[in-house]
Design an enzyme around this catalytic site. Structure first.
Site, mmCIF file in Angstrom:
data_model
loop_
_atom_site.group_PDB
_atom_site.id
_atom_site.type_symbol
_atom_site.label_atom_id
_atom_site.label_comp_id
_atom_site.label_asym_id
_atom_site.label_seq_id
_atom_site.Cartn_x
_atom_site.Cartn_y
_atom_site.Cartn_z
ATOM 1 N N THR A 11 20.104 49.287 26.866
ATOM 2 C CA THR A 11 20.240 47.948 27.454
ATOM 3 C C THR A 11 19.052 47.055 27.082
ATOM 4 O O THR A 11 19.225 45.954 26.555
ATOM 5 C CB THR A 11 20.339 48.063 28.991
ATOM 6 O OG1 THR A 11 21.404 48.943 29.305
ATOM 7 C CG2 THR A 11 20.586 46.726 29.648
ATOM 8 N N GLU A 125 4.322 44.256 30.581
ATOM 9 C CA GLU A 125 4.790 43.255 31.546
ATOM 10 C C GLU A 125 6.182 43.584 32.075
ATOM 11 O O GLU A 125 6.480 43.380 33.260
ATOM 12 C CB GLU A 125 4.787 41.871 30.883
ATOM 13 C CG GLU A 125 5.155 40.725 31.784
ATOM 14 C CD GLU A 125 4.196 40.541 32.952
ATOM 15 O OE1 GLU A 125 2.995 40.359 32.709
ATOM 16 O OE2 GLU A 125 4.656 40.584 34.118
ATOM 17 N N ILE A 132 10.231 38.833 35.435
ATOM 18 C CA ILE A 132 9.294 37.973 36.181
ATOM 19 C C ILE A 132 7.881 38.137 35.623
ATOM 20 O O ILE A 132 7.398 39.262 35.529
ATOM 21 C CB ILE A 132 9.233 38.366 37.684
ATOM 22 C CG1 ILE A 132 10.620 38.494 38.274
ATOM 23 C CG2 ILE A 132 8.385 37.387 38.467
ATOM 24 C CD1 ILE A 132 10.612 39.114 39.675
ATOM 25 N N GLY A 183 24.791 46.978 34.866
ATOM 26 C CA GLY A 183 23.653 47.427 34.045
ATOM 27 C C GLY A 183 22.313 47.359 34.754
ATOM 28 O O GLY A 183 21.270 47.418 34.111
ATOM 29 N N LYS A 201 6.586 51.200 40.304
ATOM 30 C CA LYS A 201 6.161 49.814 40.105
ATOM 31 C C LYS A 201 5.012 49.445 41.049
ATOM 32 O O LYS A 201 4.082 48.738 40.648
ATOM 33 C CB LYS A 201 7.352 48.878 40.294
ATOM 34 C CG LYS A 201 8.395 49.051 39.179
ATOM 35 C CD LYS A 201 9.705 48.369 39.517
ATOM 36 C CE LYS A 201 10.734 48.521 38.414
ATOM 37 N NZ LYS A 201 12.089 48.113 38.828
HETATM 38 N N1 HSE Z 1 16.843 50.040 37.795
HETATM 39 C C1 HSE Z 1 15.818 49.071 37.854
HETATM 40 C C2 HSE Z 1 16.155 48.091 38.984
HETATM 41 C C3 HSE Z 1 15.742 48.362 36.527
HETATM 42 O O1 HSE Z 1 17.263 48.166 39.503
HETATM 43 O O2 HSE Z 1 15.319 47.303 39.367
HETATM 44 C C4 HSE Z 1 14.533 47.539 36.343
HETATM 45 O O3 HSE Z 1 13.374 48.281 36.430
#
Ligand code: HSE
Length: 407
Positions: A11, A125, A132, A183, A201
């Site tokens: 993707t 990033e 973002i 996706g 994150k």
């Molecule tokens: N699977 C992650 C989400 C994709 O849904 O935020 C982006 O990191």
């Protein structure tokens, strides 16, 4: 001419190829290069009929040993072989950009150090917040601040699912299937649903904001599987919504409170109106006050937007290391799990009077539709362990214990 390669034609990787093709000329102009050109795409699959079919190779050595390729975008995901490939590329003097949060959360410090030693860049990033701009603003635009807290909705899939459940009454399964079809969800959606993706994150954000590595295994992550209609209703009665919140806050003495969990967010805050697949990161700094970065946290082109911007930054700074850095850390300074301190929104099966004795000042709430025999109340600020012991002492059984945030 600046040649780049992409590793992983899924993707995000296919989005990177598409954005480079669509906007390559303008991007090159902005970078001061003649042109930025995609030379190779690494993938073990074949893509007959694809417009980039002739660039696809399954041999990593073709990228590693090509002296013309100076920048590589890693969009494969997972730790191996991504880590091994990225390390080899940095050592070979190529800059690497990545959307891979697991790689950055687990191996980021080592890869940044390797990039610095080799005079190249390692930028990421897209790993946090998708499209973002949030990491670069933190380490560049907010570098004048002592950051005190960073918190946010960092997973699009779970935010999409919670939004569908809250606003449309969808079932968890139906909302998850929709997120996958669009996706947003990871191949294995457990990483999204169980808070692991948001955990990676927030570790990256914490590393950047507080300058010390937070290993993901040192932080408790609670996903959204346990969120019920009664929780949604309790939050509504209290004047807010339930969101999956990841946060890291500096405490006294060098400790960091870091956690990922469903949490109460009050109506009117930026986080309360961040719906669907959108993400939002809130940063508190001693000079700036509070700033929020909101936008598409997942998806092919938004994520590619961030990856390609990192490619452009690398192209502008060949031979100059511009990557951020942070110290080693083993997580021993992390406060999480039962030690995490907050006011709490509690649903429990038990006797109101007995519960009231254990939680002086508890604010009992009448929640429409709450199952019979349950009581719902808010507590003062206390460690979660104190909530558990107070419920046990009152003979009550916890149904849910949800932290109340001040954002
Ligand atoms: N699977 C992650 C989400 C994709 O849904 O935020 C982006 O990191």
């Amino acid at each position: 001419m600046m040649f780049v390669a992409v590793m992983g034609y899924g993707t995000v990787g296919s989005g990177v190829a598409a954005v480079l093709k669509r906007n390559g000329e303008a991007i090159s102009r902005r970078c001061g290069c003649d042109s930025i050109s995609l030379k190779k795409i690494l993938d073990i699959r074949s893509f007959p009929g694809d417009e980039f079919e002739n660039l696809i190779t399954s041999d990593f050595q073709e990228i590693l040993n090509d002296p013309e390729i100076k920048i590589v975008a890693e969009t494969m995901g997972g730790l191996h072989p991504a880590y091994d490939f990225v390390l080899a590329l940095l050592k070979a003097g190529k800059s690497v950009v990545t959307s891979n949060k697991e790689l950055v959360a687990v191996k980021g410090r080592e890869l940044l150090e390797t990039a610095e030693k080799n005079g190249v860049n390692f930028l990421f990033e897209a790993s946090t917040g998708g499209g973002i701009p949030v990491l670069r603003p933190i380490y560049q635009c907010l570098c004048a601040n002592e950051i005190t807290e960073v918190a946010g909705i960092l997973n699009g899939t779970t935010n999409y699912i919670l939004t569908k459940m809250i606003k449309e009454g969808s079932s968890f399964e139906a909302a998850l299937s929709q997120a996958q079809a669009l996706g947003y969800a990871e191949k294995d959606p457990t990483a999204d649903v169980d808070g692991i993706d948001a955990l990676r994150k927030i570790c990256i954000l914490s590393d950047l904001c507080f300058g010390k590595n937070v290993p993901p295994e040192s932080v408790e992550a609670i996903g959204i599987r346990g969120v019920t209609r009664a929780d949604v209703s309790a939050a509504k009665t209290l004047g807010g919504v339930i969101k999956l919140i990841a946060s890291a806050k500096r405490l006294d003495g060098g400790k960091l409170a870091v956690t990922v969990s469903p949490a109460f967010v009050k109506n009117g805050s930026m986080l309360s109106v961040t719906d669907d697949v959108l993400n939002c990161a809130l940063v508190r700094g001693d000079a700036v006050g509070e700033v929020c970065f909101e936008g598409p946290g997942a998806g092919k082109l938004p994520t590619a937007s961030a990856v390609v911007a990192d490619i452009a930054d690398c192209a502008r700074h060949i031979g100059v290391n511009r990557s951020p850095s942070w110290e080693e850390g083993d997580g021993s300074n992390v406060v999480t799990g039962d030690s995490f301190t907050a006011p709490w929104l509690v649903r429990a099966k038990g006797d109101k009077e007995e519960i009231g004795k254990q939680f002086p000042g508890a604010g009992f709430i009448d929640v429409p539709g709450i199952p019979a025999g349950e009581v719902c109340f808010t507590t003062a600020e206390m460690p979660r362990s104190r909530v558990k012991s107070g419920l046990a002492s009152s003979g009550a059984e916890a149904c849910s214990v949800i932290r109340i945030t001040d954002y």
